[in-house]
Design a protein around this motif. Structure first.
Motif, PDB file in Angstrom:
ATOM      1  N   ILE A 507       0.841  -1.201   0.000  1.00 32.29           N
ATOM      2  CA  ILE A 507       0.000   0.000   0.000  1.00 32.29           C
ATOM      3  C   ILE A 507       0.874   1.248   0.000  1.00 32.29           C
ATOM      4  O   ILE A 507       2.091   1.185   0.242  1.00 32.29           O
ATOM      5  CB  ILE A 507      -0.947   0.043   1.217  1.00 32.29           C
ATOM      6  N   ILE A 508       0.236   2.384  -0.271  1.00 34.12           N
ATOM      7  CA  ILE A 508       0.878   3.695  -0.166  1.00 34.12           C
ATOM      8  C   ILE A 508       0.130   4.504   0.881  1.00 34.12           C
ATOM      9  O   ILE A 508      -1.110   4.548   0.885  1.00 34.12           O
ATOM     10  CB  ILE A 508       0.872   4.434  -1.515  1.00 34.12           C
ATOM     11  N   HIS A 509       0.895   5.137   1.773  1.00 35.49           N
ATOM     12  CA  HIS A 509       0.307   6.007   2.789  1.00 35.49           C
ATOM     13  C   HIS A 509       1.193   7.229   2.929  1.00 35.49           C
ATOM     14  O   HIS A 509       2.372   7.125   3.269  1.00 35.49           O
ATOM     15  CB  HIS A 509       0.188   5.284   4.133  1.00 35.49           C
ATOM     16  N   GLU A 510       0.613   8.399   2.622  1.00 33.18           N
ATOM     17  CA  GLU A 510       1.331   9.668   2.705  1.00 33.18           C
ATOM     18  C   GLU A 510       2.659   9.614   1.953  1.00 33.18           C
ATOM     19  O   GLU A 510       3.706  10.044   2.443  1.00 33.18           O
ATOM     20  CB  GLU A 510       1.548  10.058   4.167  1.00 33.18           C
ATOM     21  N   GLY A 511       2.618   9.044   0.746  1.00 37.56           N
ATOM     22  CA  GLY A 511       3.791   9.014  -0.128  1.00 37.56           C
ATOM     23  C   GLY A 511       4.773   7.906   0.154  1.00 37.56           C
ATOM     24  O   GLY A 511       5.786   7.790  -0.550  1.00 37.56           O
ATOM     25  N   ARG A 512       4.519   7.050   1.134  1.00 43.33           N
ATOM     26  CA  ARG A 512       5.450   5.987   1.496  1.00 43.33           C
ATOM     27  C   ARG A 512       4.814   4.620   1.248  1.00 43.33           C
ATOM     28  O   ARG A 512       3.605   4.436   1.383  1.00 43.33           O
ATOM     29  CB  ARG A 512       5.859   6.107   2.965  1.00 43.33           C
ATOM     30  N   GLY A 513       5.667   3.652   0.904  1.00 44.73           N
ATOM     31  CA  GLY A 513       5.200   2.294   0.677  1.00 44.73           C
ATOM     32  C   GLY A 513       5.226   1.474   1.947  1.00 44.73           C
ATOM     33  O   GLY A 513       6.169   1.581   2.748  1.00 44.73           O
ATOM     34  N   PHE A 514       4.179   0.641   2.146  1.00 40.36           N
ATOM     35  CA  PHE A 514       4.083  -0.198   3.343  1.00 40.36           C
ATOM     36  C   PHE A 514       3.762  -1.640   2.950  1.00 40.36           C
ATOM     37  O   PHE A 514       2.961  -1.882   2.042  1.00 40.36           O
ATOM     38  CB  PHE A 514       2.980   0.300   4.283  1.00 40.36           C
ATOM     39  N   PHE A 515       4.386  -2.586   3.667  1.00 40.97           N
ATOM     40  CA  PHE A 515       4.025  -3.995   3.554  1.00 40.97           C
ATOM     41  C   PHE A 515       2.793  -4.275   4.415  1.00 40.97           C
ATOM     42  O   PHE A 515       2.690  -3.804   5.550  1.00 40.97           O
ATOM     43  CB  PHE A 515       5.159  -4.890   4.066  1.00 40.97           C
ATOM     44  N   ILE A 516       1.875  -5.068   3.859  1.00 40.40           N
ATOM     45  CA  ILE A 516       0.733  -5.556   4.627  1.00 40.40           C
ATOM     46  C   ILE A 516       0.589  -7.052   4.362  1.00 40.40           C
ATOM     47  O   ILE A 516       1.335  -7.627   3.575  1.00 40.40           O
ATOM     48  CB  ILE A 516      -0.579  -4.834   4.254  1.00 40.40           C
ATOM     49  N   ASP A 517      -0.366  -7.692   5.013  1.00 38.09           N
ATOM     50  CA  ASP A 517      -0.771  -9.069   4.749  1.00 38.09           C
ATOM     51  C   ASP A 517       0.386 -10.055   4.941  1.00 38.09           C
ATOM     52  O   ASP A 517       1.056 -10.457   3.997  1.00 38.09           O
ATOM     53  CB  ASP A 517      -1.336  -9.202   3.331  1.00 38.09           C
ATOM     54  N   PHE A 518       0.560 -10.488   6.183  1.00 38.48           N
ATOM     55  CA  PHE A 518       1.644 -11.405   6.526  1.00 38.48           C
ATOM     56  C   PHE A 518       1.142 -12.811   6.840  1.00 38.48           C
ATOM     57  O   PHE A 518       1.795 -13.562   7.557  1.00 38.48           O
ATOM     58  CB  PHE A 518       2.420 -10.856   7.731  1.00 38.48           C
ATOM     59  N   ASP A 519      -0.017 -13.182   6.309  1.00 37.24           N
ATOM     60  CA  ASP A 519      -0.549 -14.499   6.651  1.00 37.24           C
ATOM     61  C   ASP A 519       0.247 -15.639   6.030  1.00 37.24           C
ATOM     62  O   ASP A 519       0.200 -16.773   6.505  1.00 37.24           O
ATOM     63  CB  ASP A 519      -2.037 -14.614   6.296  1.00 37.24           C
ATOM     64  N   HIS A 520       1.007 -15.351   4.942  1.00 39.78           N
ATOM     65  CA  HIS A 520       1.854 -16.384   4.343  1.00 39.78           C
ATOM     66  C   HIS A 520       3.327 -16.159   4.657  1.00 39.78           C
ATOM     67  O   HIS A 520       4.190 -16.863   4.117  1.00 39.78           O
ATOM     68  CB  HIS A 520       1.663 -16.426   2.824  1.00 39.78           C
ATOM     69  N   ALA A 521       3.628 -15.176   5.496  1.00 39.95           N
ATOM     70  CA  ALA A 521       5.027 -14.886   5.829  1.00 39.95           C
ATOM     71  C   ALA A 521       5.637 -16.050   6.603  1.00 39.95           C
ATOM     72  O   ALA A 521       4.939 -16.790   7.303  1.00 39.95           O
ATOM     73  CB  ALA A 521       5.125 -13.601   6.640  1.00 39.95           C
ATOM     74  N   GLN A 522       6.952 -16.190   6.466  1.00 40.15           N
ATOM     75  CA  GLN A 522       7.661 -17.303   7.103  1.00 40.15           C
ATOM     76  C   GLN A 522       8.656 -16.783   8.130  1.00 40.15           C
ATOM     77  O   GLN A 522       9.423 -15.869   7.847  1.00 40.15           O
ATOM     78  CB  GLN A 522       8.406 -18.116   6.051  1.00 40.15           C
ATOM     79  N   ILE A 523       8.601 -17.370   9.303  1.00 40.35           N
ATOM     80  CA  ILE A 523       9.656 -17.150  10.288  1.00 40.35           C
ATOM     81  C   ILE A 523      10.755 -18.127   9.914  1.00 40.35           C
ATOM     82  O   ILE A 523      10.559 -19.337   9.945  1.00 40.35           O
ATOM     83  CB  ILE A 523       9.144 -17.410  11.720  1.00 40.35           C
ATOM     84  N   ILE A 524      11.895 -17.605   9.507  1.00 41.97           N
ATOM     85  CA  ILE A 524      12.881 -18.422   8.804  1.00 41.97           C
ATOM     86  C   ILE A 524      13.526 -19.444   9.725  1.00 41.97           C
ATOM     87  O   ILE A 524      14.459 -19.163  10.454  1.00 41.97           O
ATOM     88  CB  ILE A 524      13.951 -17.537   8.134  1.00 41.97           C
TER      89      ILE A 524
END
Length: 690
Positions: A507-524
């Protein structure tokens, strides 16, 4: 930098497209639904023993209604609706319309007074139902409801059933409203009586409900009479009626039609806990229950020998609380009927939803919703609290084994710039217990082969940004990609690999990019390979294709690395610069809009070699550069430079892939030198000197 990897045995991946899709071909939608049904259907006739309770008994409670009461219900002509184990249809409806209007000529201001007048004026249970499209919903029939436009009247089998259903509805409603307390004839949870105006409508039987992906005639539909139906978002339930029996085959037209309608309802009303539809085939009534864990088709009930069960179904659906057809009591989405009741959201919102403390948050808009059949049912809202602070609220159904996974990942990455911050996470409760798809299935003790229990979860997040496609300039977009690279490097430093990069997760918020949606993220440590097909790295696509072709290859291992995520960022960037021809999501060429996400998703095993032909090519090949839109012509060299980094990393077998530093370097170079004519985001504008 050395890329960190994750070792797994079997990969999983999603196939959701990045943007609102152009119209799909019907065959493609059929394939999508067929794939979703594999292992997710339970047929009570085939899969359960005869003494196992049917789900129908849970959905539609049995009443104390007897046949003698049914036999007293008549059309306005005086003809009975049920005689000698046969349902009778009214032949001459025009006389019934005139009689209905005559009986409705009362001067009372409230509906209850109208109903009392009915009760006092009639010594039998003969009623004045809605018998035409012109009269249904009119002030004469519903004094408190505004008239809505109707399609031209048609006389079909469905319109005869509609007249029968509405005759029953009107008669039973009079009895229902006269009950001072819960009655065994109406054993379901009641709705707010003063707002109860529903009707069985055949108006979409001759013509389908308009939809960009599929034209479906829904059969008889149950609607709120105050609502002008324009899409599947307005259908409460529907009944498909045909003369031949459904049987137990997945290949029948009736079965596939009901599945498609259920999917369209779930897609357009993702806030529902489930949808339930009905089929009436050869006088056999079945319920088709669909939620995020699959489909259950109940045993048939022969309505000629068990007429009370048909009326139980009609009463429960048309008179019962909205929970009976899947509405979530912890939230509310507004429609036209809210104008006739004291809706607390006013004009500033489209609904409300409860937070962890059961406080109501206003729903300002829907940010995103998933499209899959039997998926996580994810929907993201922009919400506002009583102090006017806005958040993103994620509502989804999560596999039991991963119920708290995203919450744990967000705690690990807390404080990293350009990553959303978790405010609260909780299980949604239903009737005092954590809501799950197991609740309704406990009566069986047996499940479809691929059943997976899913829990209803919500998360409150900040900031609440806009889709990446709403970038205001090339500089803002490329600055956002630089933010993603920097944040991704920081997440790897905390042993978190996002693993499912697509435009939907940025997403973009106030000109900056943000990561969202970590349901498939991996704790390495050890996890599962994931991703969305159009954006997965070439290496992972080849590995997945090999495993699928050779059915697992025993213990073959697939490693997902940080470099794979960086390659996914490149494909997202390619989709943007080859399909958007201006800021704020501007697209004027529909052919370019589906070139990457749509075409790539439909390729299957061919996706990997296709990407290889675009990326891993000699340096003199300019195909990717030539695909950029005119608006993005100034970033052609950036496209080529990024592509060269991937090509060099692939050629050097001693490396673990492309690094964060390499990609950050080329993005910074463009921002420092080639973006001189691009306006800076507001926070980057230097103060004026006086």
């Amino acid at each position: 930098m050395t890329s960190t990897s994750t070792s797994v045995i079997l990969p999983t991946f999603t196939t959701s497209s990045a943007f609102t899709s152009p119209p799909h071909r019907l065959s493609r939608m059929d394939k999508h639904l067929d794939k979703g049904l594999e292992g997710n259907v339970l047929w009570e006739e085939l899969d359960l023993t005869a003494n196992t309770p049917s789900l129908m008994s849970q959905i539609i409670p049995k009443s104390s209604l007897d046949i003698s009461t049914i036999e007293k219900i008549t059309y306005t002509t005086g003809a009975p609706i049920f005689v000698d184990q046969k349902w009778k249809f009214e032949k001459n409806t025009s006389w019934g319309v005139r009689k209905a209007k005559k009986l409705k000529q009362v001067q009372d201001d409230t509906e209850m007074e109208v109903l009392k007048t009915y009760d006092e004026a009639s010594s039998s249970t003969s009623v004045a139902p809605n018998t035409s499209f012109e009269s249904r919903g009119s002030p004469q029939c519903y004094p408190t409801s505004p008239a809505r436009k109707r399609r031209p009247r048609v006389h079909t089998r469905d319109s005869k059933w509609s007249l029968l259903f509405n005759t029953i509805y009107t008669s039973m409603r009079i009895s229902y409203l006269s009950c001072s307390e819960r009655s065994p004839i109406f054993p379901f949870e009641p709705e707010y009586l003063e707002h109860l105006h529903r009707e069985w409508s055949p108006e979409f039987c001759p013509a389908p409900i308009s939809d960009t992906t599929n034209d479906q005639r829904p059969g008889l539909v149950l609607l709120d009479s105050d609502v002008q139906p324009q899409s599947w978002a307005h259908v409460l339930t529907c009944v498909n009626i045909q003369q031949s029996d459904l049987g137990t085959s997945h290949d029948t037209i009736l079965f596939k039609g009901i599945i498609t309608k259920g999917y369209l309802m779930m897609r357009e009303q993702p806030w529902r806990r489930f949808v339930v539809l009905f089929s009436l085939a050869a006088n056999r009534l079945r319920a088709h229950y669909m939620d995020c864990s699959g489909l259950i088709i109940t045993r048939p009930i022969l309505i000629t020998t068990n007429p009370t069960r048909l009326i139980d179904m009609l009463n429960t659906m048309s008179l019962g609380n909205s929970k009976v057809y899947g509405m979530d009591p912890t939230m509310h989405m507004c429609n036209e009927s809210c104008k006739n009741m004291q809706c607390e959201v006013g004009d500033q919102a489209i609904g409300w939803i409860e937070d962890k403390q059961r406080r109501k948050l206003l729903i300002i808009s829907i940010l995103w919703r998933s499209q899959g059949l039997f998926s996580r049912g994810t929907i993201c809202y922009r919400v506002r609290d009583k102090d006017g602070v806005e958040y993103a609220l994620k509502d989804c159904w999560v596999d039991e084994a991963k119920k708290d996974h995203e919450e744990k990942v967000l705690e690990i990455v807390r404080g990293i710039p350009n990553v959303v911050t978790l405010i609260a996470a909780w299980n949604v409760e239903y009737e005092g217990e954590s809501d799950s798809t197991l609740r309704i299935r406990n009566c069986h003790g047996k499940f479809s082969p691929c059943f997976c229990c899913k829990y209803h979860r919500r998360m409150l997040l900040t900031p609440c940004g806009e889709p990446l496609s709403t970038f205001s300039s090339k500089r803002e977009l490329i600055s956002a990609f630089r933010d993603f690279v920097v944040a991704h490097k920081a997440m790897i430093g905390r042993n978190v690999l996002h693993g499912d990069l697509s435009p939907n997760n940025l997403i973009i918020h106030e000109g900056r990019g943000f990561f969202i949606d970590f349901d498939h993220a991996q704790i390495i440590v050890q996890g599962s390979t994931s991703g969305t097909v159009p954006y997965m790295s070439i290496r992972l696509l080849y590995a997945i294709t090999t495993i699928a072709r050779d059915k697992g290859l025993g213990n073959m291992m697939v490693e997902q690395t940080a470099s794979d995520d960086l390659e996914s960022l490149f494909y997202i960037f390619i989709e943007f610069v080859t399909s958007f021809d201006g800021p704020k999501g501007s697209r004027t060429d529909p052919k370019k809009a589906d070139w990457w996400g749509e075409v790539m998703e439909g390729m299957g095993a061919a996706a990997a070699p296709y990407k290889s032909g675009l990326v891993l090519v000699p340096r003199r090949d300019n195909e990717l550069m030539n695909r950029t839109t005119t608006y993005f012509g100034g970033v052609r060299d950036l496209v080529q430079a990024w592509c060269y980094r991937l090509l060099d990393a692939d050629a050097d077998q001693t490396r673990d892939g492309v690094t964060h530093e390499e990609i950050e370097e080329i993005l910074n170079a463009w921002l420092d030198h080639d973006a001189i004519d691009e306006p800076r985001p507001l926070e980057e504008v230097p103060p004026a000197h006086h």
